[in-house]
Design a protein around this motif. Structure first.
Motif, PDB file in Angstrom:
ATOM      1  N   GLY A 179       0.808  -1.212   0.000  1.00  0.00           N
ATOM      2  CA  GLY A 179       0.000   0.000   0.000  1.00  0.00           C
ATOM      3  C   GLY A 179       0.842   1.264   0.000  1.00  0.00           C
ATOM      4  O   GLY A 179       1.992   1.273   0.452  1.00  0.00           O
ATOM      5  N   GLY A 180       0.258   2.317  -0.499  1.00  0.00           N
ATOM      6  CA  GLY A 180       0.945   3.603  -0.575  1.00  0.00           C
ATOM      7  C   GLY A 180       1.282   4.197   0.777  1.00  0.00           C
ATOM      8  O   GLY A 180       2.269   4.911   0.924  1.00  0.00           O
ATOM      9  N   LEU A 181       0.479   3.896   1.796  1.00  0.00           N
ATOM     10  CA  LEU A 181       0.766   4.412   3.135  1.00  0.00           C
ATOM     11  C   LEU A 181       2.048   3.794   3.696  1.00  0.00           C
ATOM     12  O   LEU A 181       2.892   4.488   4.274  1.00  0.00           O
ATOM     13  CB  LEU A 181      -0.417   4.156   4.062  1.00  0.00           C
ATOM     14  N   ALA A 182       2.212   2.487   3.492  1.00  0.00           N
ATOM     15  CA  ALA A 182       3.436   1.813   3.939  1.00  0.00           C
ATOM     16  C   ALA A 182       4.645   2.324   3.164  1.00  0.00           C
ATOM     17  O   ALA A 182       5.723   2.532   3.739  1.00  0.00           O
ATOM     18  CB  ALA A 182       3.299   0.305   3.777  1.00  0.00           C
ATOM     19  N   LEU A 183       4.463   2.555   1.859  1.00  0.00           N
ATOM     20  CA  LEU A 183       5.573   3.090   1.060  1.00  0.00           C
ATOM     21  C   LEU A 183       5.951   4.495   1.509  1.00  0.00           C
ATOM     22  O   LEU A 183       7.139   4.831   1.570  1.00  0.00           O
ATOM     23  CB  LEU A 183       5.200   3.106  -0.427  1.00  0.00           C
ATOM     24  N   ALA A 184       4.947   5.315   1.818  1.00  0.00           N
ATOM     25  CA  ALA A 184       5.240   6.676   2.290  1.00  0.00           C
ATOM     26  C   ALA A 184       6.065   6.622   3.569  1.00  0.00           C
ATOM     27  O   ALA A 184       7.045   7.353   3.727  1.00  0.00           O
ATOM     28  CB  ALA A 184       3.943   7.447   2.518  1.00  0.00           C
ATOM     29  N   ARG A 185       5.672   5.742   4.469  1.00  0.00           N
ATOM     30  CA  ARG A 185       6.413   5.598   5.727  1.00  0.00           C
ATOM     31  C   ARG A 185       7.843   5.115   5.463  1.00  0.00           C
ATOM     32  O   ARG A 185       8.809   5.632   6.035  1.00  0.00           O
ATOM     33  CB  ARG A 185       5.673   4.624   6.649  1.00  0.00           C
ATOM     34  N   GLN A 186       7.995   4.128   4.582  1.00  0.00           N
ATOM     35  CA  GLN A 186       9.318   3.594   4.262  1.00  0.00           C
ATOM     36  C   GLN A 186      10.205   4.682   3.647  1.00  0.00           C
ATOM     37  O   GLN A 186      11.372   4.828   4.034  1.00  0.00           O
ATOM     38  CB  GLN A 186       9.193   2.417   3.293  1.00  0.00           C
ATOM     39  N   ILE A 187       9.674   5.439   2.719  1.00  0.00           N
ATOM     40  CA  ILE A 187      10.446   6.509   2.077  1.00  0.00           C
ATOM     41  C   ILE A 187      10.857   7.547   3.112  1.00  0.00           C
ATOM     42  O   ILE A 187      11.996   8.013   3.126  1.00  0.00           O
ATOM     43  CB  ILE A 187       9.631   7.138   0.924  1.00  0.00           C
ATOM     44  N   THR A 188       9.939   7.896   4.010  1.00  0.00           N
ATOM     45  CA  THR A 188      10.228   8.894   5.041  1.00  0.00           C
ATOM     46  C   THR A 188      11.328   8.423   5.974  1.00  0.00           C
ATOM     47  O   THR A 188      12.231   9.183   6.325  1.00  0.00           O
ATOM     48  CB  THR A 188       8.952   9.211   5.842  1.00  0.00           C
ATOM     49  N   VAL A 189      11.265   7.163   6.375  1.00  0.00           N
ATOM     50  CA  VAL A 189      12.241   6.619   7.320  1.00  0.00           C
ATOM     51  C   VAL A 189      13.609   6.422   6.668  1.00  0.00           C
ATOM     52  O   VAL A 189      14.643   6.671   7.284  1.00  0.00           O
ATOM     53  CB  VAL A 189      11.724   5.291   7.926  1.00  0.00           C
ATOM     54  N   GLU A 190      13.626   6.002   5.405  1.00  0.00           N
ATOM     55  CA  GLU A 190      14.884   5.610   4.763  1.00  0.00           C
ATOM     56  C   GLU A 190      15.610   6.734   4.037  1.00  0.00           C
ATOM     57  O   GLU A 190      16.812   6.621   3.803  1.00  0.00           O
ATOM     58  CB  GLU A 190      14.622   4.462   3.789  1.00  0.00           C
ATOM     59  N   LEU A 191      14.923   7.802   3.666  1.00  0.00           N
ATOM     60  CA  LEU A 191      15.566   8.849   2.871  1.00  0.00           C
ATOM     61  C   LEU A 191      15.584  10.179   3.610  1.00  0.00           C
ATOM     62  O   LEU A 191      14.527  10.681   4.004  1.00  0.00           O
ATOM     63  CB  LEU A 191      14.846   9.040   1.536  1.00  0.00           C
ATOM     64  N   ALA A 192      16.763  10.740   3.756  1.00  0.00           N
ATOM     65  CA  ALA A 192      16.881  12.041   4.407  1.00  0.00           C
ATOM     66  C   ALA A 192      16.331  13.144   3.502  1.00  0.00           C
ATOM     67  O   ALA A 192      15.676  14.075   3.960  1.00  0.00           O
ATOM     68  CB  ALA A 192      18.335  12.322   4.758  1.00  0.00           C
ATOM     69  N   ASP A 193      16.591  13.053   2.211  1.00  0.00           N
ATOM     70  CA  ASP A 193      16.144  14.063   1.255  1.00  0.00           C
ATOM     71  C   ASP A 193      15.080  13.438   0.360  1.00  0.00           C
ATOM     72  O   ASP A 193      15.311  13.157  -0.802  1.00  0.00           O
ATOM     73  CB  ASP A 193      17.335  14.566   0.430  1.00  0.00           C
ATOM     74  N   ARG A 194      13.914  13.232   0.943  1.00  0.00           N
ATOM     75  CA  ARG A 194      12.859  12.535   0.218  1.00  0.00           C
ATOM     76  C   ARG A 194      12.007  13.505  -0.595  1.00  0.00           C
ATOM     77  O   ARG A 194      11.957  14.697  -0.295  1.00  0.00           O
ATOM     78  CB  ARG A 194      11.979  11.775   1.200  1.00  0.00           C
ATOM     79  N   PRO A 195      11.305  12.974  -1.604  1.00  0.00           N
ATOM     80  CA  PRO A 195      10.342  13.822  -2.312  1.00  0.00           C
ATOM     81  C   PRO A 195       9.132  14.083  -1.419  1.00  0.00           C
ATOM     82  O   PRO A 195       8.940  13.417  -0.397  1.00  0.00           O
ATOM     83  CB  PRO A 195       9.949  12.970  -3.524  1.00  0.00           C
ATOM     84  N   ALA A 196       8.324  15.031  -1.812  1.00  0.00           N
ATOM     85  CA  ALA A 196       7.057  15.259  -1.128  1.00  0.00           C
ATOM     86  C   ALA A 196       6.174  14.032  -1.353  1.00  0.00           C
ATOM     87  O   ALA A 196       6.304  13.342  -2.368  1.00  0.00           O
ATOM     88  CB  ALA A 196       6.392  16.514  -1.667  1.00  0.00           C
ATOM     89  N   LEU A 197       5.282  13.770  -0.406  1.00  0.00           N
ATOM     90  CA  LEU A 197       4.435  12.581  -0.475  1.00  0.00           C
ATOM     91  C   LEU A 197       2.974  12.955  -0.297  1.00  0.00           C
ATOM     92  O   LEU A 197       2.623  13.689   0.627  1.00  0.00           O
ATOM     93  CB  LEU A 197       4.832  11.586   0.623  1.00  0.00           C
ATOM     94  N   CYS A 198       2.147  12.436  -1.174  1.00  0.00           N
ATOM     95  CA  CYS A 198       0.703  12.605  -1.094  1.00  0.00           C
ATOM     96  C   CYS A 198       0.088  11.218  -1.227  1.00  0.00           C
ATOM     97  O   CYS A 198       0.466  10.466  -2.129  1.00  0.00           O
ATOM     98  CB  CYS A 198       0.213  13.520  -2.219  1.00  0.00           C
ATOM     99  N   VAL A 199      -0.817  10.872  -0.320  1.00  0.00           N
ATOM    100  CA  VAL A 199      -1.426   9.548  -0.370  1.00  0.00           C
ATOM    101  C   VAL A 199      -2.909   9.651  -0.710  1.00  0.00           C
ATOM    102  O   VAL A 199      -3.602  10.565  -0.256  1.00  0.00           O
ATOM    103  CB  VAL A 199      -1.212   8.754   0.937  1.00  0.00           C
ATOM    104  N   LEU A 200      -3.360   8.702  -1.515  1.00  0.00           N
ATOM    105  CA  LEU A 200      -4.770   8.573  -1.853  1.00  0.00           C
ATOM    106  C   LEU A 200      -5.418   7.710  -0.793  1.00  0.00           C
ATOM    107  O   LEU A 200      -4.926   6.605  -0.512  1.00  0.00           O
ATOM    108  CB  LEU A 200      -4.935   7.909  -3.221  1.00  0.00           C
ATOM    109  N   ILE A 201      -6.469   8.214  -0.171  1.00  0.00           N
ATOM    110  CA  ILE A 201      -7.156   7.442   0.857  1.00  0.00           C
ATOM    111  C   ILE A 201      -8.612   7.225   0.452  1.00  0.00           C
ATOM    112  O   ILE A 201      -9.251   8.114  -0.103  1.00  0.00           O
ATOM    113  CB  ILE A 201      -7.053   8.100   2.252  1.00  0.00           C
TER     114      ILE A 201
END
Length: 143
Positions: free
Chosen positions: A75-97
């Motif tokens: 799911g996109g929510l899990a990916l958003a969390r993974q990207i946030t945790v793993e990347l210091a310079d991450r892209p902006a994130l928008c999730v479809l709910i």
């Protein structure tokens, strides 16, 4: 003549992720290539798997990820969390709910914005434009 405070619109690269091609197409269609007059044109990159998202984001050059919270199996929510945790310079994130009660999951994932499904053709471009303005430094238009 343009005013001294006017900035040229900056182009953006937006990744859209869903395991369903119709959702990816819907996001691209509703948001469009230029969600606001002061936001530069969007180059869309589509990803159908979570692995593709991680590989593409790791390669760099992505300004915003629009991630489907209902995608399967990742799911996109899990990916958003993974990207946030793993990347210091991450892209902006928008999730479809799909459900408003899922906003707490979006908060947990540390997404920058949410878009409720079904997509509203007035709200979606505005949300994407707002997130891109904050990401690429385009000032908001003052009225």
């Amino acid at each position: 003549m343009s005013s001294p405070s006017a900035s040229p619109a900056v182009a953006a690269t937006v990744l859209v992720y869903s395991s369903r091609p119709e959702v990816r197409e819907l996001v691209r269609t509703v948001v469009g290539r230029r969600p606001a007059a002061d936001v530069g044109p969007i180059t869309w990159i589509e990803c159908a798997t979570g692995e593709d998202v991680i590989d593409t984001v790791d390669a760099g050059g992505i300004d915003l990820c629009v991630l489907d919270g209902e995608a399967q199996p990742t799911g996109g929510l899990a990916l958003a969390r993974q990207i946030t945790v793993e990347l210091a310079d991450r892209p902006a994130l928008c999730v479809l709910i799909a459900r408003q009660p899922d906003r707490w999951l979006a908060h947990w994932s540390q997404a920058d914005a949410t878009l409720p499904m079904p997509l509203d053709p007035l709200t979606a471009p505005r949300v994407v434009a707002d997130v891109l303005r904050s990401r690429v430094g385009v000032p908001a238009v003052r009225r």
